[in-house]
Design a protein around this motif. Structure first.
Motif, PDB file in Angstrom:
ATOM      1  N   SER A  84      55.700  11.033  36.764  1.00 38.62           N
ATOM      2  CA  SER A  84      54.701  12.074  36.878  1.00 38.62           C
ATOM      3  C   SER A  84      55.030  13.216  35.910  1.00 38.62           C
ATOM      4  O   SER A  84      56.141  13.281  35.374  1.00 38.62           O
ATOM      5  CB  SER A  84      54.643  12.602  38.310  1.00 38.62           C
ATOM      6  N   MET A  85      54.063  14.080  35.685  1.00 41.16           N
ATOM      7  CA  MET A  85      54.264  15.175  34.734  1.00 41.16           C
ATOM      8  C   MET A  85      53.551  16.428  35.223  1.00 41.16           C
ATOM      9  O   MET A  85      52.411  16.364  35.689  1.00 41.16           O
ATOM     10  CB  MET A  85      53.719  14.770  33.364  1.00 41.16           C
ATOM     11  N   VAL A  86      54.224  17.553  35.131  1.00 35.55           N
ATOM     12  CA  VAL A  86      53.635  18.845  35.468  1.00 35.55           C
ATOM     13  C   VAL A  86      53.543  19.669  34.179  1.00 35.55           C
ATOM     14  O   VAL A  86      54.513  19.759  33.419  1.00 35.55           O
ATOM     15  CB  VAL A  86      54.474  19.602  36.516  1.00 35.55           C
ATOM     16  N   PHE A  87      52.372  20.240  33.932  1.00 35.63           N
ATOM     17  CA  PHE A  87      52.166  21.056  32.734  1.00 35.63           C
ATOM     18  C   PHE A  87      52.197  22.538  33.121  1.00 35.63           C
ATOM     19  O   PHE A  87      51.428  22.976  33.980  1.00 35.63           O
ATOM     20  CB  PHE A  87      50.831  20.716  32.079  1.00 35.63           C
ATOM     21  N   LYS A  88      53.090  23.278  32.494  1.00 29.88           N
ATOM     22  CA  LYS A  88      53.250  24.701  32.800  1.00 29.88           C
ATOM     23  C   LYS A  88      52.840  25.538  31.591  1.00 29.88           C
ATOM     24  O   LYS A  88      53.360  25.350  30.492  1.00 29.88           O
ATOM     25  CB  LYS A  88      54.694  24.997  33.198  1.00 29.88           C
ATOM     26  N   LYS A  89      51.898  26.470  31.834  1.00 29.90           N
ATOM     27  CA  LYS A  89      51.365  27.289  30.749  1.00 29.90           C
ATOM     28  C   LYS A  89      51.958  28.700  30.781  1.00 29.90           C
ATOM     29  O   LYS A  89      52.126  29.285  31.846  1.00 29.90           O
ATOM     30  CB  LYS A  89      49.849  27.392  30.856  1.00 29.90           C
ATOM     31  N   THR A  90      52.263  29.214  29.617  1.00 31.37           N
ATOM     32  CA  THR A  90      52.663  30.612  29.488  1.00 31.37           C
ATOM     33  C   THR A  90      51.917  31.223  28.304  1.00 31.37           C
ATOM     34  O   THR A  90      51.759  30.579  27.259  1.00 31.37           O
ATOM     35  CB  THR A  90      54.182  30.773  29.253  1.00 31.37           C
ATOM     36  N   TYR A  91      51.432  32.441  28.494  1.00 35.07           N
ATOM     37  CA  TYR A  91      50.687  33.135  27.440  1.00 35.07           C
ATOM     38  C   TYR A  91      51.658  33.976  26.616  1.00 35.07           C
ATOM     39  O   TYR A  91      52.476  34.720  27.157  1.00 35.07           O
ATOM     40  CB  TYR A  91      49.589  33.996  28.052  1.00 35.07           C
ATOM     41  N   ARG A  92      51.573  33.851  25.298  1.00 33.87           N
ATOM     42  CA  ARG A  92      52.523  34.499  24.399  1.00 33.87           C
ATOM     43  C   ARG A  92      51.803  35.282  23.303  1.00 33.87           C
ATOM     44  O   ARG A  92      50.665  34.966  22.945  1.00 33.87           O
ATOM     45  CB  ARG A  92      53.424  33.449  23.740  1.00 33.87           C
ATOM     46  N   SER A 100      56.920  24.286  13.177  1.00 33.69           N
ATOM     47  CA  SER A 100      56.290  23.209  13.942  1.00 33.69           C
ATOM     48  C   SER A 100      55.653  23.763  15.205  1.00 33.69           C
ATOM     49  O   SER A 100      56.138  24.750  15.777  1.00 33.69           O
ATOM     50  CB  SER A 100      57.329  22.142  14.309  1.00 33.69           C
ATOM     51  N   CYS A 101      54.557  23.109  15.645  1.00 37.01           N
ATOM     52  CA  CYS A 101      53.873  23.566  16.858  1.00 37.01           C
ATOM     53  C   CYS A 101      54.440  22.905  18.115  1.00 37.01           C
ATOM     54  O   CYS A 101      54.031  23.233  19.228  1.00 37.01           O
ATOM     55  CB  CYS A 101      52.383  23.289  16.757  1.00 37.01           C
ATOM     56  N   VAL A 102      55.383  21.969  17.962  1.00 36.80           N
ATOM     57  CA  VAL A 102      55.970  21.267  19.107  1.00 36.80           C
ATOM     58  C   VAL A 102      57.489  21.297  19.023  1.00 36.80           C
ATOM     59  O   VAL A 102      58.069  21.045  17.962  1.00 36.80           O
ATOM     60  CB  VAL A 102      55.500  19.790  19.165  1.00 36.80           C
ATOM     61  N   ILE A 103      58.130  21.624  20.139  1.00 32.55           N
ATOM     62  CA  ILE A 103      59.594  21.536  20.245  1.00 32.55           C
ATOM     63  C   ILE A 103      59.912  20.502  21.324  1.00 32.55           C
ATOM     64  O   ILE A 103      59.439  20.605  22.456  1.00 32.55           O
ATOM     65  CB  ILE A 103      60.227  22.889  20.605  1.00 32.55           C
ATOM     66  N   THR A 104      60.686  19.491  20.964  1.00 29.83           N
ATOM     67  CA  THR A 104      61.084  18.438  21.903  1.00 29.83           C
ATOM     68  C   THR A 104      62.516  18.671  22.367  1.00 29.83           C
ATOM     69  O   THR A 104      63.379  19.033  21.554  1.00 29.83           O
ATOM     70  CB  THR A 104      60.964  17.050  21.239  1.00 29.83           C
ATOM     71  N   ARG A 113      59.061  18.656  26.349  1.00 29.60           N
ATOM     72  CA  ARG A 113      58.611  19.338  25.135  1.00 29.60           C
ATOM     73  C   ARG A 113      57.721  20.521  25.479  1.00 29.60           C
ATOM     74  O   ARG A 113      57.170  20.604  26.575  1.00 29.60           O
ATOM     75  CB  ARG A 113      57.861  18.366  24.217  1.00 29.60           C
ATOM     76  N   THR A 114      57.570  21.419  24.511  1.00 33.99           N
ATOM     77  CA  THR A 114      56.678  22.566  24.624  1.00 33.99           C
ATOM     78  C   THR A 114      55.796  22.596  23.391  1.00 33.99           C
ATOM     79  O   THR A 114      56.286  22.480  22.267  1.00 33.99           O
ATOM     80  CB  THR A 114      57.456  23.881  24.751  1.00 33.99           C
ATOM     81  N   THR A 115      54.502  22.728  23.619  1.00 32.55           N
ATOM     82  CA  THR A 115      53.531  22.729  22.529  1.00 32.55           C
ATOM     83  C   THR A 115      52.842  24.084  22.446  1.00 32.55           C
ATOM     84  O   THR A 115      52.427  24.638  23.461  1.00 32.55           O
ATOM     85  CB  THR A 115      52.469  21.632  22.748  1.00 32.55           C
ATOM     86  N   TRP A 130      51.652  28.566  25.273  1.00 34.92           N
ATOM     87  CA  TRP A 130      52.669  27.511  25.210  1.00 34.92           C
ATOM     88  C   TRP A 130      52.504  26.624  26.442  1.00 34.92           C
ATOM     89  O   TRP A 130      52.411  27.114  27.567  1.00 34.92           O
ATOM     90  CB  TRP A 130      54.083  28.092  25.210  1.00 34.92           C
ATOM     91  N   VAL A 131      52.471  25.311  26.232  1.00 32.75           N
ATOM     92  CA  VAL A 131      52.372  24.366  27.346  1.00 32.75           C
ATOM     93  C   VAL A 131      53.620  23.499  27.371  1.00 32.75           C
ATOM     94  O   VAL A 131      53.899  22.775  26.406  1.00 32.75           O
ATOM     95  CB  VAL A 131      51.118  23.471  27.213  1.00 32.75           C
ATOM     96  N   SER A 132      54.377  23.588  28.467  1.00 33.55           N
ATOM     97  CA  SER A 132      55.602  22.795  28.626  1.00 33.55           C
ATOM     98  C   SER A 132      55.339  21.613  29.547  1.00 33.55           C
ATOM     99  O   SER A 132      54.655  21.745  30.565  1.00 33.55           O
ATOM    100  CB  SER A 132      56.737  23.646  29.204  1.00 33.55           C
ATOM    101  N   GLU A 133      55.873  20.447  29.175  1.00 30.56           N
ATOM    102  CA  GLU A 133      55.722  19.228  29.967  1.00 30.56           C
ATOM    103  C   GLU A 133      57.021  18.979  30.739  1.00 30.56           C
ATOM    104  O   GLU A 133      58.078  18.789  30.142  1.00 30.56           O
ATOM    105  CB  GLU A 133      55.399  18.043  29.056  1.00 30.56           C
ATOM    106  N   CYS A 134      56.912  19.005  32.059  1.00 28.58           N
ATOM    107  CA  CYS A 134      58.076  18.852  32.926  1.00 28.58           C
ATOM    108  C   CYS A 134      57.949  17.578  33.754  1.00 28.58           C
ATOM    109  O   CYS A 134      57.053  17.474  34.608  1.00 28.58           O
ATOM    110  CB  CYS A 134      58.203  20.062  33.854  1.00 28.58           C
ATOM    111  N   PRO A 135      58.805  16.569  33.521  1.00 27.80           N
ATOM    112  CA  PRO A 135      58.702  15.301  34.248  1.00 27.80           C
ATOM    113  C   PRO A 135      59.111  15.438  35.703  1.00 27.80           C
ATOM    114  O   PRO A 135      59.979  16.228  36.061  1.00 27.80           O
ATOM    115  CB  PRO A 135      59.659  14.381  33.484  1.00 27.80           C
ATOM    116  N   GLU A 136      58.448  14.650  36.546  1.00 30.00           N
ATOM    117  CA  GLU A 136      58.764  14.611  37.971  1.00 30.00           C
ATOM    118  C   GLU A 136      58.658  13.178  38.468  1.00 30.00           C
ATOM    119  O   GLU A 136      58.003  12.339  37.845  1.00 30.00           O
ATOM    120  CB  GLU A 136      57.797  15.497  38.773  1.00 30.00           C
TER     121      GLU A 136
END
Length: 206
Positions: A84-92, A100-104, A113-115, A130-136
């Motif tokens: 599963s994956m949870v997407f966490k957004k932060t405004y910057r 690069s627009c993506v950091i793995t 990763r964060t996009t 910024w959208v971070s992908e957090c596995p679960e």
């Protein structure tokens, strides 16, 4: 992920990397606004399809399922493993990187990763997201057990999948497509190709 011996910052080695001009939301909104398409939310495909089969109407109805294939058959042969994956957004007010627009991230981090969505859409200045992908872990039996996102695809899963594919083939006018239904790790271009192939199969059988 590939091991790089060069300065290619992308996950894949494709020569071109493109996005819809106005993003995917706008793309799908335009597709679904067609007069021949009716949208029903909170609708149980499995329940409707089962009733059609029992009533003998399945022969005249074409069904395309893109959800988890094990769910389609009520986990008859056991559950397939998903991550599963949870997407966490932060405004910057700044971009994530000048290069690069993506950091793995490696496995010791809680995110993969964060996009930077602003950079991804070609923004040069201003605020961004910024959208971070957090596995679960995913567990369909538990409330709040996540949503299936990435197939794990171990040997036992492949054996179970084969049984579900055979079950699909025994159905009348039932087609499957997409990452969850085909239990494959698809990128967006793979998903589009899968949809085209599915449409071609439907037209051949029509």
């Amino acid at each position: 992920l590939p091991i790089r011996l060069n300065n290619n910052v992308f996950i894949d080695s494709e020569s071109m990397h493109l996005l819809p001009r106005d993003g995917y939301v706008s793309l799908f909104q335009k597709m679904l606004s067609h007069e021949n398409i009716a949208i029903q939310c909170k609708t149980d495909f499995v329940k409707i399809w089962t009733e059609l089969q029992k009533g003998g109407k399945g022969r005249d109805t074409i069904g395309v399922f893109s959800g988890p294939i094990d769910e389609l058959f009520k986990y008859k042969y056991g559950a397939l493993q998903y991550r599963s994956m949870v997407f966490k957004k932060t405004y910057r007010d700044r971009f994530i990187s000048k290069d690069s627009c993506v950091i793995t991230y490696p496995t010791k981090y809680l995110k993969t990763r964060t996009t930077d969505m602003g950079m991804l859409m070609g923004k040069k200045t201003g605020e961004t997201v910024w959208v971070s992908e957090c596995p679960e872990k995913y567990d369909y039996k538990k409330k709040g057990g996540g949503k299936p996102a990435y197939p794990v695809n171990e040997l036992t899963d492949k054996m179970t999948l084969k049984k579900y594919i055979e079950e699909v083939n025994r159905q009348n006018n039932l087609f499957i497509g997409g990452r969850l239904a085909e239990y494959k790790y698809y990128n967006i271009e793979d998903t589009i190709q899968s949809a085209i192939k599915c449409a071609e199969e439907i037209m051949v059988n029509d």
